[in-house]
Structures are given as C-alpha cells and as structure tokens.
Design a protein around this motif. Structure first.
Motif, PDB file in Angstrom:
ATOM      1  N   ASP A   1      -4.656   4.398  -2.378  1.00 18.34           N
ATOM      2  CA  ASP A   1      -4.813   3.507  -1.229  1.00 18.34           C
ATOM      3  C   ASP A   1      -5.296   2.137  -1.702  1.00 18.34           C
ATOM      4  O   ASP A   1      -6.146   2.035  -2.598  1.00 18.34           O
ATOM      5  CB  ASP A   1      -5.833   4.084  -0.244  1.00 18.34           C
ATOM      6  N   VAL A   2      -4.772   1.096  -1.089  1.00 16.72           N
ATOM      7  CA  VAL A   2      -5.230  -0.270  -1.351  1.00 16.72           C
ATOM      8  C   VAL A   2      -6.230  -0.619  -0.247  1.00 16.72           C
ATOM      9  O   VAL A   2      -5.854  -0.731   0.924  1.00 16.72           O
ATOM     10  CB  VAL A   2      -4.062  -1.265  -1.367  1.00 16.72           C
ATOM     11  N   VAL A   3      -7.501  -0.750  -0.623  1.00 17.68           N
ATOM     12  CA  VAL A   3      -8.583  -0.933   0.344  1.00 17.68           C
ATOM     13  C   VAL A   3      -9.015  -2.390   0.370  1.00 17.68           C
ATOM     14  O   VAL A   3      -9.150  -3.032  -0.672  1.00 17.68           O
ATOM     15  CB  VAL A   3      -9.782  -0.028  -0.015  1.00 17.68           C
TER      16      VAL A   3
ATOM     17  N   GLY B   1       0.815  -1.205   0.000  1.00 22.39           N
ATOM     18  CA  GLY B   1       0.000   0.000   0.000  1.00 22.39           C
ATOM     19  C   GLY B   1       0.848   1.254   0.000  1.00 22.39           C
ATOM     20  O   GLY B   1       2.054   1.228  -0.292  1.00 22.39           O
ATOM     21  N   LEU B   2       0.246   2.371   0.332  1.00 18.02           N
ATOM     22  CA  LEU B   2       0.975   3.639   0.445  1.00 18.02           C
ATOM     23  C   LEU B   2       1.663   3.732   1.793  1.00 18.02           C
ATOM     24  O   LEU B   2       1.259   3.085   2.761  1.00 18.02           O
ATOM     25  CB  LEU B   2       0.014   4.821   0.290  1.00 18.02           C
ATOM     26  N   SER B   3       2.676   4.566   1.848  1.00 17.18           N
ATOM     27  CA  SER B   3       3.272   4.879   3.143  1.00 17.18           C
ATOM     28  C   SER B   3       2.448   5.978   3.800  1.00 17.18           C
ATOM     29  O   SER B   3       1.684   6.691   3.142  1.00 17.18           O
ATOM     30  CB  SER B   3       4.717   5.343   2.968  1.00 17.18           C
ATOM     31  N   SER B   4       2.580   6.115   5.104  1.00 21.87           N
ATOM     32  CA  SER B   4       1.838   7.160   5.825  1.00 21.87           C
ATOM     33  C   SER B   4       2.196   8.541   5.308  1.00 21.87           C
ATOM     34  O   SER B   4       1.337   9.436   5.214  1.00 21.87           O
ATOM     35  CB  SER B   4       2.117   7.061   7.323  1.00 21.87           C
ATOM     36  N   GLN B   5       3.472   8.745   4.943  1.00 22.28           N
ATOM     37  CA  GLN B   5       3.913  10.035   4.429  1.00 22.28           C
ATOM     38  C   GLN B   5       3.261  10.317   3.073  1.00 22.28           C
ATOM     39  O   GLN B   5       2.787  11.429   2.824  1.00 22.28           O
ATOM     40  CB  GLN B   5       5.434  10.062   4.299  1.00 22.28           C
ATOM     41  N   GLN B   6       3.225   9.305   2.194  1.00 23.21           N
ATOM     42  CA  GLN B   6       2.578   9.488   0.897  1.00 23.21           C
ATOM     43  C   GLN B   6       1.097   9.832   1.066  1.00 23.21           C
ATOM     44  O   GLN B   6       0.576  10.739   0.417  1.00 23.21           O
ATOM     45  CB  GLN B   6       2.701   8.201   0.067  1.00 23.21           C
TER      46      GLN B   6
ATOM     47  N   ILE C   1     -12.572   2.138   7.431  1.00 22.34           N
ATOM     48  CA  ILE C   1     -12.387   1.082   6.440  1.00 22.34           C
ATOM     49  C   ILE C   1     -10.971   0.538   6.557  1.00 22.34           C
ATOM     50  O   ILE C   1     -10.054   1.245   7.007  1.00 22.34           O
ATOM     51  CB  ILE C   1     -12.654   1.619   5.012  1.00 22.34           C
ATOM     52  N   GLY C   2     -10.779  -0.714   6.167  1.00 21.84           N
ATOM     53  CA  GLY C   2      -9.457  -1.315   6.225  1.00 21.84           C
ATOM     54  C   GLY C   2      -8.634  -1.013   4.984  1.00 21.84           C
ATOM     55  O   GLY C   2      -9.102  -1.224   3.855  1.00 21.84           O
ATOM     56  N   VAL C   3      -7.408  -0.503   5.154  1.00 23.61           N
ATOM     57  CA  VAL C   3      -6.513  -0.206   4.046  1.00 23.61           C
ATOM     58  C   VAL C   3      -5.120  -0.742   4.377  1.00 23.61           C
ATOM     59  O   VAL C   3      -4.784  -0.987   5.535  1.00 23.61           O
ATOM     60  CB  VAL C   3      -6.424   1.315   3.762  1.00 23.61           C
TER      61      VAL C   3
ATOM     62  N   GLY D   1      -8.984  -3.505  -3.688  1.00 23.92           N
ATOM     63  CA  GLY D   1      -8.985  -2.594  -4.813  1.00 23.92           C
ATOM     64  C   GLY D   1      -8.117  -1.380  -4.569  1.00 23.92           C
ATOM     65  O   GLY D   1      -7.751  -1.079  -3.426  1.00 23.92           O
ATOM     66  N   ILE D   2      -7.784  -0.686  -5.652  1.00 24.14           N
ATOM     67  CA  ILE D   2      -6.995   0.549  -5.582  1.00 24.14           C
ATOM     68  C   ILE D   2      -7.937   1.730  -5.792  1.00 24.14           C
ATOM     69  O   ILE D   2      -8.727   1.751  -6.748  1.00 24.14           O
ATOM     70  CB  ILE D   2      -5.889   0.562  -6.658  1.00 24.14           C
ATOM     71  N   VAL D   3      -7.864   2.697  -4.905  1.00 20.15           N
ATOM     72  CA  VAL D   3      -8.712   3.881  -4.995  1.00 20.15           C
ATOM     73  C   VAL D   3      -8.279   4.739  -6.183  1.00 20.15           C
ATOM     74  O   VAL D   3      -7.110   5.102  -6.306  1.00 20.15           O
ATOM     75  CB  VAL D   3      -8.643   4.699  -3.687  1.00 20.15           C
ATOM     76  N   CYS D   4      -9.258   5.054  -7.041  1.00 16.18           N
ATOM     77  CA  CYS D   4      -8.984   5.868  -8.232  1.00 16.18           C
ATOM     78  C   CYS D   4      -9.516   7.294  -8.102  1.00 16.18           C
ATOM     79  O   CYS D   4      -8.940   8.219  -8.660  1.00 16.18           O
ATOM     80  CB  CYS D   4      -9.593   5.217  -9.474  1.00 16.18           C
TER      81      CYS D   4
END
Length: 364
Positions: free
Chosen positions: A199-201, A75-80, A179-181, A271-274
C-alpha cells in the motif's frame, strides 16, 4: 493514542532491557531512561525472520514497486489489496482472548480479603456443625451471611467489569483509526487493520504510522519514535538512501523508514508499506514479551489469566489496603483467641463446651 495500543510497550521493553550497554551494534551511546541496546539487538535478531523484503531502506523506489507489485502513482488495486489481506491477515497485533463472565467471577474470588472471608465462613460453619447446637439452623447464620455477601459482591463486580469491557470494545470500533492510502489511482481513507504490504500511504502531521514503511517522499518529516525506542526527541526522516559503509553498524531505525505506532509530529510524506501486523518492529517486541511467558499469557493460581497488569493505580492501592486490613484482622483474631483460651472463656449457653471452640466463633 496509538491504534495498536502500544503505550504499555515501552514499560515492558524497559524491563526487557534493564541493563545499560554503552558499546553495542546500534552505537556507542546508551538509550535514555535506562532503556538499553538489548531492544535493538532483539529487533536485529527478528529482522532476519521477517517474511517481507530484506533491508527495504537500501532499495530504490522502483525496486520496491517491482517487489510489491504496486505503483507510486496509483497504489494497489482493490482486488490486489483484498488478496494480500486474505493472505497476510489484518494489520493489527494479536490480542489475548477476552475473559468470559464465569472467568471474571472466579477471578473475583481470588483476592486476599475474599479468601480470608471464605475461610472465616467455613470455620464458622464447621465449628457450629460440630457443636451441641448443630441441629439449630440459626447457628449457621454467620457463615451463611458471609457466603451470600461474598458471592453477591463477586457477581456484581464480574458483571460490571464484563459490561465495561463490552462498552470499551464497542467504543473502539466506533473510533477505529483510519489512514489515507492510494487505491485504484485515488486517495482513500481506509481502516488501519485493512492496510497491507505494498500500500502507498499518505502521511501528514498528527497521523500515527499504520505499519512499517519505506518513505519515498518526505517533506520535512519528523517522527516520535518513543513508542519503539523510548527516545523522547523527534527524529527527522528523509526519502534518501544512505549507503552503508563497510564495517558500519546497522541502525535500529533507518532515516528513510518509519515504523508502526510512531506518530508524525511534523511535515508530510508518502511511503510504501513493507511490514504489517506482528511482522512490524512493534509486533516483534510484543512477540518478545510473549516469549518471556513461554508464548502464553501470564496465569494466576496456575490456570486463571493474570489481569494485574491492566489494573489501575486505584485498584492496585485498594488491593494493597485490603491486604493490610486482612493482616491486621488476622492478628487481632489470633490475639483474641489466645486471650480467651488463657482466661478459659466458655459459651454461656453451653458451659461444658471447650474454651477454644467458643473463641474460634468469637474470633470469626
């Protein structure tokens, strides 16, 4: 319930697409319950204006990872995520400004019955001020009493509504949807407004989709898209890419996409948030509804916000009942006034005063 409060949108969308069009871009079958393909045409029109990735349903998982700078495993890093959130803003629909206490007080004075009472109070004071007893302070009792009652009623109603709004806002903050990410390589629960593009949800049965997403994993996933299209049947979703054939019309809701405000009724997926916030499909419908009002909220009496759309059925019925009682009161007053003038009824304490003046007081 949806974390975006989208339950009212289908009614607005139904009004936006009242005519049925069986032949249009989304297929030969018209929408059920009178919801036409006008909604689909609007969403396609807004699609080209989207700041995100075009046609994410036609992109592979690797292309999505590269575009959003994310990883399906970490997933993304917290900074991203913090940087994207600062750039794009929170993942929520724009809300109209909350009415102030003074605005609520003024709104209470715009009801039909209240206006009728104020007119009666002004008429009573005016008639007494022009009569022989104008220097008698007790002659203004009726007008003053009406004014005091109206102001007290408006003040109590405005204060009650203001406090109720504060309580609902505090309750909504306490029950903020999450929600879980995947963040920093681990699954975390985050507030829905902090979800960002890339984000990968992780979705499961019972979850409400937090944003427009492209599925990369789907295990018997079914989604209710009633909040978006009005369709009552659950829609099966897959992570596979369906290649468009030449001349094939574009689908409103691709099979590998899930959209904000729709609930997952079966299965689990990733899924990936678009798109987030007002850039989502449901956000574009909100923009369309706002556009019908010229981009501004509806106004009442030219300058006051129109809150009639938020009225409960009980409030609407009470408003109608008050209007009917007011009309009956006006008719009765007119009949009494006419009869009194025809019979030449004068004030016993002042027989020399005209009958019409005395009958105005009696009618009030």
């Amino acid at each position: 319930s949806s974390h975006f409060g989208t339950s009212a949108l289908p009614k607005q969308a139904q009004r936006a697409g009242a005519q049925r069009r069986p032949d249009c871009a989304c297929g030969p079958r018209p929408w059920r319950d009178g919801r036409s393909c006008n909604i689909a045409l609007v969403l396609f029109r807004f699609r080209s204006m989207s700041p995100g990735l075009e046609e994410p349903d036609q992109k592979t998982a690797e292309e999505l990872e590269a575009h959003f700078g994310t990883s399906l495993d970490r997933g993304l890093s917290s900074q991203q995520a913090a940087q994207i959130l600062a750039r794009d803003g929170p993942n929520e629909l724009e809300k109209p400004p909350k009415p102030t206490l003074l605005m609520l007080f003024i709104l209470q004075l715009t009801g039909f019955v209240i206006i009728l009472l104020l007119v009666a109070a002004v008429a009573s004071i005016t008639v007494n001020a022009t009569g022989p007893a104008k220097n008698d302070i007790l002659s203004y009792t009726t007008g003053k009493a009406i004014f005091v009652i109206v102001i007290l009623n408006a003040g109590i109603a405005a204060w009650t509504e203001h406090k109720a709004g504060d309580a609902l806002e505090a309750l909504s903050k306490m029950t903020q949807a999450s929600i879980g990410v995947l963040r920093d390589g681990s699954e975390q629960r985050v507030d829905v407004p902090t979800v960002v593009r890339g984000d990968v949800v992780i979705l499961g049965t019972g979850d409400v989709v937090p944003a427009d997403m492209r599925l990369v994993e789907a295990d018997d996933v079914k989604v209710s898209e009633m909040a978006l299209t009005g369709e009552p049947d659950d829609v099966a979703k897959t992570a596979k890419i369906k290649t468009k054939k030449p001349g094939e019309p574009e689908k409103l809701t691709p099979e590998n996409m899930v959209f904000s405000g729709c609930s997952v009724t079966n299965g689990k997926g990733k899924g990936i948030v678009c798109e987030t916030g007002m850039s989502t499909r449901i956000g574009r419908i909100a923009q369309l509804i706002a556009g019908e009002d010229g981009g501004k909220g509806k106004k009442k009496c030219g300058c006051l916000p129109d809150t009639s759309g938020n009225a409960t059925p009980l409030q609407q019925n009470l408003e109608k009942l008050g209007g009917k009682i007011g009309v009956i009161a006006i008719v009765v007053c007119i009949i009494i006034f006419i009869i009194g003038v025809l019979l030449d009824r004068t004030d016993p304490a002042n027989p020399g005063s005209p009958a019409w003046l005395y009958m105005i007081l009696i009618s009030v």
